[in-house]
Scaffold this active site. Structure first.
Site, short mmCIF file in Angstrom:
data_model
loop_
_atom_site.label_atom_id
_atom_site.label_comp_id
_atom_site.label_asym_id
_atom_site.label_seq_id
_atom_site.Cartn_x
_atom_site.Cartn_y
_atom_site.Cartn_z
CB THR A 151 27.27 38.69 35.51
OG1 THR A 151 27.62 39.21 34.24
CG2 THR A 151 27.40 39.79 36.55
CG HIS B 287 28.10 35.32 39.50
ND1 HIS B 287 28.99 34.72 40.35
CD2 HIS B 287 28.34 36.66 39.63
CE1 HIS B 287 29.73 35.63 40.96
NE2 HIS B 287 29.36 36.82 40.54
#
Lengths: 342, 342, 342, 342
Positions: free
Chosen positions: A45, A48
């Protein structure tokens, strides 16, 4: 002793990248603690967020008040201050964090800010004391390791044939855990040769480059046509998910940890109903059970993860770190505050 | 090709001992097979029968029509004849036996006779084909190994602290399996130094001679006062059972495989109810599941048991074999027909 | 509005009995709440304390600083004051208590005092808001009902034959829950005709007075010789426990909730190992799961317990209440503050 | 006594329909039995075969040697002849069939022919003796009832909120079982008012016509936004499956029994992974466990299914029967041989 300002990796713009810059050291509330960060890890994440892709845009907006925000959520460190109401921790303790900041959980109190910084504030309730024998680097990956433990806890693998789809950190930890839980044979599929080599190190028996080989046919052929009793889908790639269901054995268990970034067309009739499959979506971890198991495995030395921590960088070198991780050329990447890096 | 007469170890008298003598080779019914025995193993119940103790007297009378009877029930061999209705096996196949002859099960058809003999008749339904890579010696212990697998299957041991009480064959196999299933730390208690050494070979972390040490205190001290999350009681010794409950952790699981030869006085209030303990009596095995797991573990090489097969004797040397086993000076003992022994 | 003094049932002497007297209304800490008690229930442990038997002497000493102490731990009421740090409850809410004060749990913060009083202080964390449709009387027994739910949660009873040993409140609630969970046939054994009649009301198919009938023979005969697949032992009586194991079916589950007051001699060989029994000690409850199930069952009306609340008394009538309960002539007994009783 | 010829409903052409015609009474092998059919039921797959839709064409070709073939697989009857090797059944016994002929299972020996006929041959191993108290009509639906039992056995529903999608026979039986297992509240969705009325009779609390109402919104609204803890998908309709995932609660269980006739596009990220859902494909039944539970429920009267057997026809009236069933205007339909119909 605690300075006014510190260095941190800060997401300042809604676009690719981040900045390494000076920000104020945060203040604690009565039920919080101030941690001097010793090690921080890069999670999917975080990548991301670094890329600021569609997922990050959608989820960061929902979860946080906005930018600028310090990046990162997996860490370990030493307590340098505790609030007046804190009873479970004291200054000088070595700690890691029980929850990560999962970006999405409804019930867990979110970190106010990220932890790619020299100091970070965390709720005291989220702190776990480090066993004396555990290094800061290993401690910083306890949270993702526990996600893998939690997924593995859905099934019994003893004596069974297991496939792990995706050889990123969660996949690699899953291989280690499947090995520790008695899996008879472990297949790993990925498209990065670097990661497949790591998977072998982690204990995979057979690794398959799914960009070059027909994984479904290969696994079926090597399992007498039956497929695998347990499949861990950690890639989130739509095509890989579809394949994973195809080499799942009748009555087998599919554990889905990877987050598919697009809708997946399943032939539910053949892949789930006829197959009498069990499918487990894994999100987060049962905090108590998974952490206890993880501490048992890592603390006793039954499982080691040092060999999966392939790269270490200073905070100031974060761009190189993120680019290597993006390219699939790393296992788990650890970041250290420049002042503490050797 | 199949002779009229054969050598066998026969229980002829209701007293200690047995005879090595010539008996007729038995004939098969349409749903049976004739096995040329290659390897046979000594089980605890065989020792009871050899000794003709109270248990043997009580149970053999119930189970069988009487003496004389060939001893033994754990074996592997080669099919030399199959009945007209047999469809799952053919002459020349290497086989082991799925059920053992458990001396007591209500639903399983009993063997008509024992298998410490050059040939034996078994129901075809009880036969399991050997993987090509498995030796006759290992195959002959698949049945007790599966009892251990079945007991271990009651719990998850990954990352947990485990104690095994009794280091006879079932206890030793349990250590192997607990290790394979990810137990963080394994304690073993026994009174035989020979067996405790074997337990170390099998993978025990800490072995305790309970004739010299206060096991309860020792284990509690080494587990921070908590005791073990899983305890396998394989000794059947009344005092040992009582101790086992004492070093069981709150909410822990006690798996009882050993057959207590006398009533046991439990403080059910403290040891079971307050402790919120789970107690599992283990008798026999879920035939399908346990065998599949056992084959997975042994067939894949994740677990090896050769090092637990400490002694091999010819049928004609059976007295030495039984006396060593009685004395706690063996792991698993394998017997071979004299003609096949090397 | 909140008075200085209140009426309470107080244990003042280490001997049988208690006193109904005036005591000061207690003060709250920042994380506590003051409850105006509307209903309180009598639990088996309250009877022990009233009698001041060996168990009470041993356990009350361990658990509490000493006498005098207000009796009681099962209750419901209305919040009349909350501490400054309380966020999960507010004045005016109707509440019951999630934990009871179990007299023995290591991890639960104990009530500072009992609740047979007009007002009581409880930790805010232990409070549960009442569904609007639930009466104070029913709410006051949610804690023991959840103990029964927790025990029942160890097994699946759907379509199976069940026995409940002991028809006190926990046994009666267990009958209700077993019925709700699809038990095909429910046997109840007790020595009180009053309670056996209640058990019939609760849904038992067959009740057996074990002071007059050979329970083991009776149940075996009525189950084709097999015994019951699930047995709940709620009596704690040593002889009853022994019988319970005898009419447990092979591979059955024994759930032990009753606290045996003396050591129990089990034939572990026949009753546990040969029988492949599963034995679950039940102590306390998984607070979240059991409470959710209990709220689902009582809140939806699938299970009603009003008919098990057989007697209601004013606090000042406590002696009559305790004596009836002692004599086995009650189901669950509810006490009300005199001022609120009708 | 056993005639040479009999009446049967025969699929003769690869097109819609079937013929009621005379065919020879079949002969038995040594391990088979000849059953005089008393009752036969219509299953969804029988309707597929009657319609000769794409599914039937694809699956019947795979499974059977071809047409003509007698239709039907759910039945009960009386044994009129048994083969020489049959030991578990005798002439005169009332029997039902343990397996159905599931059209697809790899390991179960298929029926040689269907059972919509006056006589049928079945493997003796597939026979189950009827309890004396069970009617032939009820016995003929034990197989689909057990499929529902098997699906329900994947979860615990006690105190929980349950949704059943599709109110055909499997859905209706599921409602009955969910009620018996303690579900607190049961929602049923279907598009047929006739079936929704039946669902109410079966015990549904709330029925929703999904052709007229937004089921997702409705269920979410009535569950405080949470959705249902357990959802049974028995319709196989692609749109309904998608909705079912949407009103599944976080961490809930989806049991899929319906056979989707087309690929289903799932948002696996939101519907499975984030939701931490458990999805169970149900195909067939664990023969022993599910049958025992079903016998316990129906045999004890805890569950009755007579009110779900809404229509009875003679074999010769099969066209009317199939057309009503197709139109969703029936519960379970029972067929009787003309000679035995009243």
């Amino acid at each position: 002793m605690i300075p006014e300002m510190m260095n941190a990796i800060v997401k300042t713009q809604k676009e690719r990248g981040a900045e390494y810059k000076q920000v104020p050291v945060p203040k604690i509330e009565p039920d919080e603690a101030l941690v001097k960060i010793h090690a921080a890890a890069i999670c999917g994440t975080d990548i991301h967020v670094y890329q600021w892709n569609a997922w990050a845009a959608a989820n960061m907006e929902k979860a946080y008040s906005g930018l600028p925000r310090i990046m990162g959520h997996e860490f370990s460190g030493e307590l340098v201050a505790v609030g007046s109401a804190v009873t479970n921790a004291k200054v000088g303790d070595r700690h890691m964090c029980k929850t990560g900041d999962s970006y999405n959980c409804q019930n867990i109190r979110r970190f106010k800010n990220g932890i790619y910084a020299e100091y970070a504030v965390v709720p005291a309730a989220a702190l776990v004391k480090l066993p004396d024998t555990m290094s800061y680097d290993v401690a910083s990956v306890m949270e993702p390791f526990s996600v893998a433990t939690h997924g593995a806890g859905m099934v019994r693998m003893v004596g069974d044939t297991v496939a792990v789809v995706g050889a990123g950190p969660i996949g690699l930890f899953t291989v280690k855990i499947a090995r520790a839980m008695g899996a008879a044979r472990i297949f790993v599929a990925d498209i990065s040769e670097f990661r497949l080599d790591l998977a072998k190190t982690a204990g995979a028996d057979i690794v398959i480059n799914s960009s070059q080989t027909d994984v479904v046919q290969e696994i079926k052929q090597m399992t007498g046509g039956l497929g695998c009793g347990t499949v861990f889908e950690t890639s989130g790639n739509a095509a890989a998910v579809k394949q994973a269901f195809q080499f799942l054995r009748k009555c087998g268990a599919m554990i889905m940890t990877g987050l598919p970034s697009q809708p997946i067309v399943l032939d539910a009739s053949d892949d789930i109903v006829w197959k009498a499959a069990k499918v487990f979506g894994v999100h987060g971890r049962e905090i108590f059970t998974s952490w206890e198991i993880s501490k048992g495995l890592l603390g006793s030395g039954r499982v080691t993860v040092d060999d999966m921590l392939t790269h270490r960088f200073k905070f100031s070198e974060f761009k190189t770190a993120f680019e290597l991780a993006e390219a699939g050329l790393t296992g788990k990447v650890i970041l250290h505050p420049d002042a503490l890096a050797q």
